[in-house]
Design an enzyme around this catalytic site. Structure first.
Site, short mmCIF file in Angstrom:
data_model
loop_
_atom_site.label_atom_id
_atom_site.label_comp_id
_atom_site.label_asym_id
_atom_site.label_seq_id
_atom_site.Cartn_x
_atom_site.Cartn_y
_atom_site.Cartn_z
N ARG A 46 0.85 -1.20 0.00
CA ARG A 46 0.00 0.00 0.00
C ARG A 46 0.88 1.24 0.00
O ARG A 46 0.59 2.24 -0.66
CB ARG A 46 -0.96 0.01 1.20
CG ARG A 46 -1.71 1.33 1.34
CD ARG A 46 -2.97 1.29 2.19
NE ARG A 46 -2.88 0.41 3.33
CZ ARG A 46 -2.15 0.63 4.43
NH1 ARG A 46 -1.42 1.73 4.52
NH2 ARG A 46 -2.12 -0.23 5.42
N TYR A 98 -16.95 17.03 -14.57
CA TYR A 98 -17.35 15.62 -14.63
C TYR A 98 -18.41 15.34 -13.55
O TYR A 98 -18.27 15.78 -12.41
CB TYR A 98 -16.10 14.76 -14.40
CG TYR A 98 -16.39 13.28 -14.37
CD1 TYR A 98 -16.78 12.62 -15.53
CD2 TYR A 98 -16.31 12.54 -13.20
CE1 TYR A 98 -17.07 11.27 -15.52
CE2 TYR A 98 -16.58 11.19 -13.17
CZ TYR A 98 -16.97 10.56 -14.34
OH TYR A 98 -17.25 9.23 -14.32
N ASP A 170 -8.31 18.68 -14.22
CA ASP A 170 -8.62 17.33 -14.68
C ASP A 170 -8.26 17.30 -16.16
O ASP A 170 -8.94 17.90 -16.99
CB ASP A 170 -10.12 17.05 -14.45
CG ASP A 170 -10.50 15.63 -14.80
OD1 ASP A 170 -9.83 15.02 -15.66
OD2 ASP A 170 -11.49 15.13 -14.23
N LYS A 195 -9.42 6.33 -19.21
CA LYS A 195 -9.77 6.87 -20.52
C LYS A 195 -8.58 6.79 -21.48
O LYS A 195 -8.13 5.71 -21.78
CB LYS A 195 -10.31 8.29 -20.37
CG LYS A 195 -11.32 8.45 -19.20
CD LYS A 195 -12.60 7.67 -19.37
CE LYS A 195 -13.43 7.58 -18.11
NZ LYS A 195 -13.79 8.84 -17.48
C1 LIG Z 1 -14.13 9.22 -16.19
C2 LIG Z 1 -13.75 10.54 -15.69
C3 LIG Z 1 -13.45 10.73 -14.33
C4 LIG Z 1 -13.58 9.64 -13.30
O1 LIG Z 1 -12.67 8.62 -13.49
P1 LIG Z 1 -12.93 7.10 -13.05
O2 LIG Z 1 -11.69 6.42 -13.48
O3 LIG Z 1 -14.16 6.65 -13.75
O4 LIG Z 1 -13.12 7.11 -11.57
C5 LIG Z 1 -13.04 11.99 -13.96
N1 LIG Z 1 -12.94 13.01 -14.83
C6 LIG Z 1 -13.23 12.86 -16.13
C7 LIG Z 1 -13.09 14.01 -17.05
C8 LIG Z 1 -13.64 11.62 -16.60
O5 LIG Z 1 -13.94 11.49 -17.90
#
Ligand SMILES: *Cc1c(COP(=O)(O)O)cnc(C)c1O
Length: 379
Positions: A46, A98, A170, A195
């Site tokens: 961890r 998001y 983000d 993604k």
């Molecule tokens: C999918 C997404 C998230 C969240 O990510 P997870 O891996 O699904 O927890 C956050 N920000 C954006 C822009 C996303 O497309």
């Protein structure tokens, strides 16, 4: 070296012990302590694992940061950053953030006395007006989701610096191949590695990068103390995805541009949202801070009924939550990414019942265009 080369020659392309062509998956939870005093790099997984460390160094290098941290999901990464805030902090966030981040801020962090003001952050004056003496963090996303609004990152970073506020971007939609917010003065970059970085719809992961050592220490405290770490198998998958990030992004972006131009001229489409289009209101700002428009676009068919007919007839894209994969993914924000947002909040953000988001994958673009055309003929 150019980004394309750096994604492959990361310092981890050859295993030092064996010469293996990829980082081994250290599927171990604990590490034998050779010496009595326990002065060794790894003790418990961890706190640190060599496979995870390799990924963390790679993402830091690609984002142009000193420190990287891998979390169990994008939401774990974003929550990890928010957990560094003291109770009673105020956050300013862009309004079309998001959906999961919106939910975390309004339903989880609100319980810790963390209050969020949502603003149209593409208007710097709105952002400035929302800042209070207790504002500790700016939470930004550009291009935004799903209406692809643009925030001037340099201006936001300068404003926040003046006021001693931490900036978080983000960067999921762009990836470090197209946009590197740290270079514009942003303090923290977060990713849903699920993604574009992973890229194959087969792993859920999150990443954080920072430059400031004190902030890095806080984020590590949350990663280790809260425990939302990424497992070694998933770290390996993410490293594999990153190796082809540049070629995937380039190809998908090219196709997305062609599809956006096609849709923009189509009589059955109300509006197309894509920073690559000439008439995008903040196109100029976007291209000052990013190398390209990306592979995600949204378009408005007018109403929910038309969306249903279109989705029932389109063949190639997955109809699914998520984006940034080798296969094209069509999402319906109202029912998917933004389902957790109250209808009146969605309306304010232009997330209408007719809006579809398309993440363009690696299919032949003419096949995609033909498919879209035949589905549009049905509505
Ligand atoms: C999918 C997404 C998230 C969240 O990510 P997870 O891996 O699904 O927890 C956050 N920000 C954006 C822009 C996303 O497309």
């Amino acid at each position: 070296m150019k980004f394309e080369t750096r994604t492959l020659h990361t310092g981890f392309e050859i295993d030092k012990q064996t010469g293996a062509s990829s980082v081994p998956i250290f599927q171990a939870s604990t590490f034998h302590q050779e010496d009595w005093d326990g002065h060794q790099e790894f003790d418990y997984a961890r706190s640190g694992n060599p496979t995870r460390q390799a990924l963390e160094k790679i993402i830091a290098e690609l984002e142009g940061a000193r420190y990287g941290y891998a979390f169990a999901s994008g939401m774990a990464a974003i929550s990890g950053v928010l957990l560094t805030l003291p109770t009673g902090s105020h956050v300013v966030a862009c309004e079309d953030i998001y959906g999961g981040t919106f939910r975390a801020l309004t339903r989880v962090f609100s319980r810790l006395g963390i209050e969020t003001t949502f603003v149209d952050a593409s208007r710097i004056e709105q952002m400035e007006a929302a800042i209070r003496p207790d504002t500790k963090l700016l939470m930004l996303e550009t291009p935004s989701n799903p209406t692809l609004k643009i925030i001037d990152l340099k201006k936001a970073a300068d404003l926040a610096k003046q006021k001693g506020i931490v900036t978080v971007v983000d960067n999921t939609f762009m990836s470090p191949y197209l946009q590197r917010p740290h270079e514009l003065g942003i303090d923290v970059v977060v990713h849903s590695g699920t993604k574009f970085l992973g890229g194959h719809s087969d792993v859920v992961a999150g990443l954080v990068t920072v430059n400031d050592p004190a902030l890095a220490k806080e984020i590590y405290l949350i990663q280790n103390g809260f425990g939302g770490i990424l497992g070694p198998q998933d770290c390996w998958l993410l490293m594999r995805g990153i190796k082809t990030l540049a070629v995937r992004m380039k190809e998908s972006q090219q196709s997305a541009t062609e599809i956006a131009c096609y849709l923009a001229k189509h009589p059955r489409i109300r509006q197309v949202y894509y920073p690559g289009l000439e008439d995008h209101p903040d196109r100029e700002i976007h291209f000052q801070q990013a190398k390209g428009p990306g592979a995600v676009l949204s378009f408005d068919l007018g109403n929910a009924e038309k969306v249903k007919t279109f989705v029932e007839h389109v063949q190639l894209p997955l109809f699914a939550v998520s984006l940034g994969a080798v296969e094209s993914i069509l999402s319906y924000p109202v029912r998917m990414s933004h389902a957790s947002m109250p209808p009146q909040e969605r309306k304010k953000r232009g997330i209408s019942d007719g809006l579809l988001r398309l993440s363009v994958g690696l299919e032949d673009v003419n096949d995609l265009l033909k498919d879209i055309e035949q589905a549009l003929e049905k509505i």
